[in-house]
Write a protein that holds these residues in place. Structure first.
Motif, short mmCIF file in Angstrom:
data_model
loop_
_atom_site.label_atom_id
_atom_site.label_comp_id
_atom_site.label_asym_id
_atom_site.label_seq_id
_atom_site.Cartn_x
_atom_site.Cartn_y
_atom_site.Cartn_z
N SER A 205 -15.43 5.75 24.97
CA SER A 205 -16.08 4.43 24.96
C SER A 205 -17.11 4.29 23.85
CB SER A 205 -16.73 4.19 26.33
OG SER A 205 -17.56 3.05 26.33
N THR A 206 -17.50 3.05 23.61
CA THR A 206 -18.60 2.78 22.69
C THR A 206 -19.94 3.21 23.28
OG1 THR A 206 -18.83 0.52 23.54
CG2 THR A 206 -17.43 0.81 21.59
N ASP A 207 -19.95 3.53 24.58
CA ASP A 207 -21.18 4.04 25.19
C ASP A 207 -21.36 5.54 24.95
OD1 ASP A 207 -19.49 5.33 26.99
OD2 ASP A 207 -19.91 3.98 28.66
N HIS A 208 -20.51 6.11 24.06
CA HIS A 208 -20.55 7.51 23.61
C HIS A 208 -20.04 8.49 24.66
CE1 HIS A 208 -24.24 6.29 20.86
NE2 HIS A 208 -23.17 5.51 20.71
N SER A 209 -19.53 8.01 25.78
CA SER A 209 -19.12 8.91 26.86
C SER A 209 -17.61 9.11 26.90
CB SER A 209 -19.59 8.36 28.21
OG SER A 209 -18.79 7.26 28.61
N VAL A 210 -17.22 10.22 27.55
CA VAL A 210 -15.82 10.49 27.88
C VAL A 210 -15.77 10.68 29.39
CG1 VAL A 210 -13.90 12.11 27.62
CG2 VAL A 210 -15.39 11.62 25.67
N LYS A 211 -14.85 9.99 30.04
CA LYS A 211 -14.76 10.05 31.50
C LYS A 211 -13.34 10.44 31.90
CE LYS A 211 -18.29 6.46 32.01
NZ LYS A 211 -19.45 7.33 32.31
N VAL A 212 -13.24 11.21 32.99
CA VAL A 212 -11.95 11.66 33.52
C VAL A 212 -11.85 11.21 34.97
CG1 VAL A 212 -10.45 13.63 33.97
CG2 VAL A 212 -11.99 13.68 31.99
N TRP A 213 -10.72 10.56 35.32
CA TRP A 213 -10.50 10.06 36.68
C TRP A 213 -9.24 10.67 37.29
CZ3 TRP A 213 -11.74 6.42 32.82
CH2 TRP A 213 -12.93 5.69 32.99
N ASP A 214 -9.21 10.75 38.61
CA ASP A 214 -8.01 11.06 39.37
C ASP A 214 -7.35 9.73 39.72
OD1 ASP A 214 -6.21 11.56 41.58
OD2 ASP A 214 -7.22 13.48 41.90
N ILE A 215 -6.09 9.54 39.34
CA ILE A 215 -5.46 8.23 39.55
C ILE A 215 -4.98 8.03 40.98
CG2 ILE A 215 -4.74 8.08 37.13
CD1 ILE A 215 -1.84 8.56 38.12
N ARG A 216 -4.99 9.10 41.79
CA ARG A 216 -4.58 8.95 43.19
C ARG A 216 -5.76 8.50 44.05
NH1 ARG A 216 -2.99 14.95 43.40
NH2 ARG A 216 -4.91 14.83 42.18
N THR A 217 -6.92 9.09 43.83
CA THR A 217 -8.10 8.73 44.62
C THR A 217 -8.95 7.68 43.92
OG1 THR A 217 -9.46 10.44 43.60
CG2 THR A 217 -8.20 11.06 45.57
N HIS A 218 -8.68 7.46 42.62
CA HIS A 218 -9.44 6.52 41.78
C HIS A 218 -10.90 6.93 41.63
CE1 HIS A 218 -6.25 3.55 43.45
NE2 HIS A 218 -5.79 4.18 42.38
N LYS A 219 -11.19 8.21 41.84
CA LYS A 219 -12.55 8.71 41.70
C LYS A 219 -12.75 9.34 40.33
CE LYS A 219 -13.87 7.58 45.83
NZ LYS A 219 -12.68 6.79 46.17
#
Length: 443
Positions: A205-219
């Motif tokens: 993102s432009t917010d400088h972050s990298v995020k990882v999600w589980d697509i089954r729990t959406h967490k």
């Protein structure tokens, strides 16, 4: 006990573009590299030093995305000129072109079977096409701002997209519906990709972050605040242990997803790094930057992590035996024949930046996000690979929609889908009419 992993090394660098390199991809057989650039050209670089690069002209504006087909017989490119081109990556530079959107086409991606393309555009839509004859199939249009990126899942059942509306959306190919939206980014979501298992997604993102999600729990499972600039591109290692990111801060970062920490910072480019991708064999990765250069790196990752089939079964035992990598920081910092490279080992991220990743196995300690994240129990993986998200499965809390309203809502959604498809068909007809008028005027 495995030996200490050597640092990534810069193998080759290519110069030929006249402007920023925007996109890069490596062919499945590792013989060619495709790049797109703000100079409106697509270039095909041959890995054999004695072979010259191919320079493809055809787009009338900046090329924003390139990708090899799984067979390697085609290269798809998308452009600000609103078109997508399919090239044969040879000296003849044969290509076909079609007008894909009504605005810049930011992203183009082949399905795993090579039969379908997904495109993302500044016209706020995602479109799916057949590769054969480039026939339009359907449009996905729930984003409310530019769509920067769209990718197929490894099994081709899902599509993930990122947008300037600050969301990452998950779509079902069968129902053609958005099954979940992720809202955690505070800036525009610039890039997104599926983990090789198909069970997780990562976004920059432009917010400088990298995020990882589980697509089954959406967490959200992990977040990394390791860049000081926009995250422009990311790519998973095919075995799924590592994630590489490219940023406007002129660096690339290699993230250890098993340990949840930053392993390396690479300083090869002299200006913003716009794109990065792993080879399918994971022995190499390539990057492109605003310095007009294309760099090819040897990853030097542990050979026992290279088998994508057995990786899920190795993780539990491997994590606890993983050696300290502090000793590997003694590698060369500069190369006399190439741009400078620096490697830096960084300690594990603070607990407020990560959740214990599912790659650890069920015996790992669980750490939760601060109050900004949902306070839920962390989901962990067993050694048996769980099933992917079923088609059409949407996540909605129990009791959030009264049962008697469900059928009404489904009817409304189906009507909206019909309207969307009708508009898309009309748009295609208008495009055909425009092309015919243009041909008449030219003649």
């Amino acid at each position: 006990m495995s030996s200490i992993m050597p640092d990534p090394t810069l193998e080759r660098h290519f110069k030929g573009h006249r402007d920023s390199v925007t996109s890069v991809d490596i062919s499945y057989n590792m013989k060619q590299i495709a790049t797109g650039s703000m100079d409106s050209c697509v270039m095909i670089w041959n890995m054999k030093p004695q072979m010259r690069a191919y320079h493809f002209n055809g787009h009338k504006d900046a090329v924003l995305s390139v990708q090899f087909s799984p067979s390697g017989h085609l290269v798809a490119s998308s452009s600000r000129d609103k078109t997508v081109r399919l090239w044969v990556p040879s000296l003849k530079a044969e290509s076909t072109s079609f007008r894909a959107h009504t605005a810049s086409v930011r992203s183009v991606n082949f399905s795993g079977d090579g039969q379908t393309l997904v495109t993302a555009s500044d016209d706020k839509t995602i479109k799916v096409w057949t590769v054969h004859r480039q026939k339009f199939l359907f449009s996905l249009s729930r984003h409310i701002n530019w769509v920067r990126c769209a990718k197929f899942s490894p099994d081709d059942r899902l599509i993930v997209s990122s947008s300037d509306d600050k969301t990452v959306k998950l779509w079902d190919m069968n129902s053609r519906e958005c099954i979940h939206s992720f809202y955690e980014h505070t800036g525009y979501s610039t890039c997104v990709d599926f983990h090789p298992s198909g069970l997780y997604i990562a976004s920059g993102s432009t917010d400088h972050s990298v995020k990882v999600w589980d697509i089954r729990t959406h967490k959200m499972l992990q977040q990394y605040q390791v860049h000081s600039g926009v995250v422009n591109s990311l790519s998973f290692q095919p075995a799924g242990h590592f994630l590489i990111t490219a940023s406007s801060d002129s660096t690339m970062k290699i993230l250890d997803l098993v340990e949840g920490k930053l392993l390396y910072t690479l300083h090869g480019h002299k200006s913003p790094v716009n794109c990065v991708t792993f080879s399918r064999t994971e022995d190499f990765f390539a990057s492109g930057g605003s310095d007009k250069q294309v760099l090819v790196w040897k990853s030097n990752f542990d050979s026992e992590s290279s088998d994508p089939v057995s990786v899920q079964h190795q993780v539990s035992s491997k994590v606890h035996n993983m050696p300290s990598r502090a000793a590997s920081s003694t590698a060369q910092d500069t190369f006399s024949t190439a741009p400078s490279v620096h490697h830096r080992q960084v300690s594990k991220l603070p607990e407020d930046h990560m959740v214990a990743p599912p790659w650890r196995g069920s015996n790992s300690r669980t750490t939760h996000f601060p109050s900004t994240s949902p306070s839920t129990t962390q989901h962990t993986l067993s050694e048996d690979l769980p099933q992917p998200l079923p088609r059409g499965q949407a996540h909605s809390p129990e009791g959030s929609i009264p049962p008697h309203l469900t059928s009404t809502l489904e009817h409304i959604v189906s009507q909206l889908d019909i309207l969307t498809q009708t508009v898309s068909i009309l748009e295609q007809r208008l495009t055909l009419t425009e092309n015919k008028l243009k041909e008449c005027m030219d003649n």
